[in-house]
Design an enzyme around this catalytic site. Structure first.
Site, short mmCIF file in Angstrom:
data_model
loop_
_atom_site.label_atom_id
_atom_site.label_comp_id
_atom_site.label_asym_id
_atom_site.label_seq_id
_atom_site.Cartn_x
_atom_site.Cartn_y
_atom_site.Cartn_z
N HIS A 21 0.80 -1.23 0.00
CA HIS A 21 0.00 0.00 0.00
C HIS A 21 0.84 1.28 0.00
O HIS A 21 0.31 2.36 -0.31
CB HIS A 21 -0.93 0.04 1.22
CG HIS A 21 -1.99 -1.00 1.22
ND1 HIS A 21 -2.85 -1.19 0.16
CD2 HIS A 21 -2.34 -1.93 2.16
CE1 HIS A 21 -3.68 -2.18 0.45
NE2 HIS A 21 -3.39 -2.65 1.64
N ASP A 68 -3.74 -10.71 -1.90
CA ASP A 68 -4.20 -10.09 -0.66
C ASP A 68 -5.67 -9.71 -0.76
O ASP A 68 -6.16 -9.36 -1.83
CB ASP A 68 -3.35 -8.84 -0.41
CG ASP A 68 -3.38 -8.35 1.01
OD1 ASP A 68 -4.39 -7.73 1.39
OD2 ASP A 68 -2.38 -8.54 1.73
N HIS A 97 -6.95 -7.06 0.24
CA HIS A 97 -7.00 -5.64 -0.09
C HIS A 97 -6.34 -5.40 -1.45
O HIS A 97 -5.36 -6.06 -1.80
CB HIS A 97 -6.26 -4.81 0.97
CG HIS A 97 -6.80 -4.97 2.36
ND1 HIS A 97 -6.34 -5.95 3.21
CD2 HIS A 97 -7.76 -4.29 3.03
CE1 HIS A 97 -7.00 -5.86 4.36
NE2 HIS A 97 -7.86 -4.87 4.27
N ASP A 107 -5.06 -12.58 4.19
CA ASP A 107 -6.16 -11.98 4.94
C ASP A 107 -7.53 -12.18 4.29
O ASP A 107 -8.53 -11.62 4.75
CB ASP A 107 -5.91 -10.49 5.20
CG ASP A 107 -5.28 -9.76 4.03
OD1 ASP A 107 -5.15 -10.36 2.95
OD2 ASP A 107 -4.90 -8.59 4.19
#
Length: 393
Positions: free
Chosen positions: A131, A167, A169, A257
């Site tokens: 990120h 991921d 995200h 995750d």
């Protein structure tokens, strides 16, 4: 190319700690390496454990602005430096510059091992901090080690690098770093940005319209997607675009995750589904780019019940010696979890009994996942010369 496997690890990598009850706690890395060691994964003959050195400023500025590096250095003494530092997501901690630089150095070392032919695959589970932006920390990430490793590989002359982000995200920082670079294909499979940070990763984000249209592929899945549905969606999109792009090297971010117990997200995979996703990436690396595969960690906040099992399976898969899912977890490891005072009940086996069978995607079904697949295929497949409505593509 050597058929050996490189694992980048040093206990100093546990220094990336944001204190207190921050979700990104380095205990997840320690428990992973201890579990892998206790199950003999690290004793595989082909596997070599390497210690990284911190990335220097020359490496870090491949992606980050010098002013941002200076802000990270100053932050412990000057918590008002800005650049996304000093927030709940990215609290300031002592030694943060050195810790983030060491993680980045580890990911570049993994890339170097594969590039130089010293290893067929190389893994840095502490990496995958996807990120971080050019001039700001974001989403628990200070330096974007994945983007820096890719930039380093570009500097070695690669013309086609594929980055696949598993991921939960969206891999927004890596996408942003290469959104206008046709040499890098970024593929992200994540929970819909309508319900999850960072709020990006819609299928219509397909690369810079002037310079690199078609260089980004985003598959945004609805809340509750389970093992079978995730694997159905993955298989309907990712192999096709990778085969069409024909990367010379593959970089995979393996955040775990998407697990059904993860406290920060809402997908529903088990460790069995995650293990199947790692196998799929391994097979694609061998099929498409002669096994050149750089593997990074990422998110994952089930510190006891998810991350250690998922990434032990990842390490075993990378090493070419997958574990039997029915393998029992050693009592010594479970006792260690209890001694540490961690709240979660330690698991007893390397499986959760998840069902990983799935039916292949076809254009005539109307589930939420299939609608997500079709939206991605229609947004991206024509750029690869593929027919979004033809299940053979």
């Amino acid at each position: 190319m050597s058929d050996s496997i490189a694992v980048v690890w040093d206990d100093a990598l546990l220094g990336y700690t944001m204190g207190g009850d921050h979700p990104l706690h380095p205990v997840r890395l320690d428990l992973t390496m201890r579990l892998a060691d206790s199950l003999g994964v690290l004793a595989t003959d082909r596997l070599e454990v390497l210690k990284p050195a911190p990335a220097d400023e020359g490496l870090l500025t491949l992606v980050h602005d010098p002013a941002y590096l200076e802000a990270v250095r100053r932050a412990p003494a000057d918590p008002g430096v800005g650049h996304g530092l000093g927030t709940a997501d990215n609290p300031i901690f002592e030694g943060m510059y050195d810790a983030a630089a060491l993680i980045t150095g580890g990911s570049v070392l993994a890339a170097r091992q594969v590039h130089e032919g010293r290893a067929q695959h190389a893994v840095n589970i502490s990496g995958g901090l996807h990120h971080a932006m050019r001039d700001a920390a974001s989403g628990f990430c200070v330096f974007n080690d994945a983007a820096i490793a890719i930039a380093w590989l570009l500097g070695r002359g690669y013309e086609r690098i594929a980055y696949v982000d598993l991921d939960v995200h969206h891999g927004d920082g890596v996408q942003a770093a290469f959104y206008d670079d046709p040499r890098v294909l970024t593929v992200s499979i994540h929970q819909t940005p309508l319900t999850l940070f960072p709020g990006t990763g819609f299928p219509e984000e397909t690369g810079d319209a002037d310079k690199a249209l078609g260089s980004a592929v985003n598959l945004a899945l609805p809340n509750g997607t389970d093992d079978s549905a995730w694997l159905r969606a993955f298989t309907a999109v990712v192999p096709s675009v990778l085969r069409a792009f024909q990367p010379q090297i593959l970089v995979t971010q393996c955040g775990c995750d998407a697990h059904h117990e993860d406290p920060l997200a809402d997908l529903a995979l088990t460790v069995d589904g995650q293990r199947a996703s790692y196998r799929a990436m391994h097979e694609l690396a061998h099929e498409i780019c002669e096994g050149r595969w750089v593997v990074l960690g990422g998110g994952g906040y089930g510190l006891v019940r998810c991350v250690p099992r998922a990434w032990t399976h990842l390490l075993a898969e990378v090493a070419g010696a997958p574990l039997d899912p029915a393998t029992e977890i050693p009592e010594s490891w479970r006792e260690d979890v209890v001694r540490r005072g961690l709240r979660a009940r330690p698991p007893t086996h390397m499986t959760e009994g998840g069902y990983t069978g799935f039916s292949r995607w076809d254009p005539f079904t109307e589930s939420r996942v299939d609608r997500a697949v079709m939206r991605t295929r229609r947004a991206t497949f024509p750029y690869f010369g593929l027919d979004p409505d033809d299940p053979r593509d």
